[in-house]
Design a protein around this motif. Sequence first.
Motif, PDB file in Angstrom:
ATOM      1  N   ASP A   3     126.807 -33.820  78.430  1.00 10.79           N
ATOM      2  CA  ASP A   3     125.050 -34.623  78.159  1.00 10.79           C
ATOM      3  C   ASP A   3     125.030 -33.895  76.024  1.00 10.79           C
ATOM      4  N   VAL A   4     126.064 -32.672  75.522  1.00 12.78           N
ATOM      5  CA  VAL A   4     125.966 -31.897  74.088  1.00 12.78           C
ATOM      6  C   VAL A   4     126.914 -32.826  72.858  1.00 12.78           C
ATOM      7  N   ALA A   5     127.651 -33.555  73.936  1.00 16.05           N
ATOM      8  CA  ALA A   5     128.392 -34.957  73.222  1.00 16.05           C
ATOM      9  C   ALA A   5     127.760 -35.958  72.884  1.00 16.05           C
ATOM     10  N   LEU A   6     127.418 -36.348  74.046  1.00 17.20           N
ATOM     11  CA  LEU A   6     126.085 -37.671  73.997  1.00 17.20           C
ATOM     12  C   LEU A   6     125.070 -37.504  72.344  1.00 17.20           C
ATOM     13  N   ASP A   7     124.475 -35.896  73.299  1.00 15.63           N
ATOM     14  CA  ASP A   7     123.344 -35.350  71.717  1.00 15.63           C
ATOM     15  C   ASP A   7     124.494 -35.845  70.107  1.00 15.63           C
ATOM     16  N   ALA A   8     124.928 -35.285  70.404  1.00 16.10           N
ATOM     17  CA  ALA A   8     125.837 -34.753  69.068  1.00 16.10           C
ATOM     18  C   ALA A   8     125.997 -36.313  68.166  1.00 16.10           C
ATOM     19  N   VAL A   9     126.349 -37.238  69.337  1.00 16.42           N
ATOM     20  CA  VAL A   9     126.740 -38.978  69.031  1.00 16.42           C
ATOM     21  C   VAL A   9     125.204 -39.601  68.556  1.00 16.42           C
ATOM     22  N   THR A  10     124.389 -38.904  69.196  1.00 18.08           N
ATOM     23  CA  THR A  10     123.002 -39.747  69.112  1.00 18.08           C
ATOM     24  C   THR A  10     122.675 -39.024  67.334  1.00 18.08           C
ATOM     25  N   ALA A  11     123.012 -38.031  67.058  1.00 22.35           N
ATOM     26  CA  ALA A  11     122.631 -37.368  65.950  1.00 22.35           C
ATOM     27  C   ALA A  11     122.803 -37.989  65.019  1.00 22.35           C
ATOM     28  N   ASN A  12     124.466 -38.683  65.086  1.00 20.39           N
ATOM     29  CA  ASN A  12     125.429 -38.872  64.066  1.00 20.39           C
ATOM     30  C   ASN A  12     125.843 -40.505  64.054  1.00 20.39           C
ATOM     31  N   PRO A  13     124.157 -40.933  63.732  1.00 18.73           N
ATOM     32  CA  PRO A  13     124.702 -42.811  64.709  1.00 18.73           C
ATOM     33  C   PRO A  13     125.987 -43.366  64.004  1.00 18.73           C
ATOM     34  N   ASP A  14     126.492 -42.974  62.392  1.00 20.54           N
ATOM     35  CA  ASP A  14     127.886 -43.624  62.599  1.00 20.54           C
ATOM     36  C   ASP A  14     129.368 -43.543  63.425  1.00 20.54           C
ATOM     37  N   VAL A  15     128.903 -42.339  64.362  1.00 22.89           N
ATOM     38  CA  VAL A  15     130.135 -41.923  65.474  1.00 22.89           C
ATOM     39  C   VAL A  15     129.628 -42.839  66.313  1.00 22.89           C
ATOM     40  N   SER A  16     130.762 -42.719  67.541  1.00 23.84           N
ATOM     41  CA  SER A  16     130.907 -43.872  68.918  1.00 23.84           C
ATOM     42  C   SER A  16     131.168 -42.615  69.679  1.00 23.84           C
ATOM     43  N   LEU A  17     130.964 -42.103  70.826  1.00 25.74           N
ATOM     44  CA  LEU A  17     132.058 -42.629  71.495  1.00 25.74           C
ATOM     45  C   LEU A  17     132.250 -42.323  73.398  1.00 25.74           C
ATOM     46  N   LEU A  18     133.308 -42.820  73.651  1.00 23.60           N
ATOM     47  CA  LEU A  18     133.478 -43.163  74.787  1.00 23.60           C
ATOM     48  C   LEU A  18     134.330 -42.140  75.682  1.00 23.60           C
ATOM     49  N   LEU A  19     133.618 -42.525  77.209  1.00 24.84           N
ATOM     50  CA  LEU A  19     133.466 -42.040  78.097  1.00 24.84           C
ATOM     51  C   LEU A  19     134.931 -42.425  79.380  1.00 24.84           C
ATOM     52  N   ALA A  20     135.969 -41.684  79.964  1.00 26.59           N
ATOM     53  CA  ALA A  20     136.764 -42.302  80.243  1.00 26.59           C
ATOM     54  C   ALA A  20     137.193 -41.292  81.614  1.00 26.59           C
ATOM     55  N   GLY A  21     136.462 -41.673  83.405  1.00 26.48           N
ATOM     56  CA  GLY A  21     136.357 -40.976  84.025  1.00 26.48           C
ATOM     57  C   GLY A  21     135.564 -40.658  85.649  1.00 26.48           C
TER      58      GLY A  21
END
Length: 200
Positions: free
Chosen positions: A166-184
């Motif tokens: 959830d911390v990574a999701l918050d960080a990506v939300t604060a940085n809209p030019d970065v995407s997050l891909l989750l696998a698991g």
Amino acid sequence: PVRWASRRSPLVWRHAVAVRTVARAAWHADVVYSTGMIGRSSLGTAIARKPIVIKLTSDPVFERSLRWKLWGADLGGFQDARGLTIGILRRARDLELARASRIVIPSEALRELAIGWGVPPEKVAVIANPISPPPLEDRETLRARHGLHGRTLVFAGRLVPQKSIDVALDAVTANPDVSLLLAGEGPYRERLERYARSLP
């Protein structure tokens, strides 16, 4: 032969069976290497008067506190948590680790935490978990196949609270030019999906 204690047994009985099983096996060993059950392994080897090497992959008190819903998912913040139950669990952990001849830890970050608990630095060996990288296509082919554009972070692992995804999701939300891909997969997946949908 595989010897085990059924999880369907009452908790105290199950732990007693595990301690007895470790102690019996330890009688015939020069040293015991434990990758889990550090309390039962420490007690079993103490009964057998044999040395133990422990592989520590997390703070066992933090893991238990998550299971018992005593704390949230923040490992760093947990180090300052207080409470009677947490205090008892910490004392037990420290006694268990004090018995170990060596403690194998997979990261420098966890080593620093363990030293903060009072583990002597000379007892700790940092050995990273080995990996065998799979053969991969070139970067641009992979990005095109998965529809990735721009800067991308990738997480691959168990979807559990202690990973703090959830911390990574918050960080990506604060940085809209970065995407997050989750696998698991894991018990936290549905909650993470709901949380991701709720973000702006």
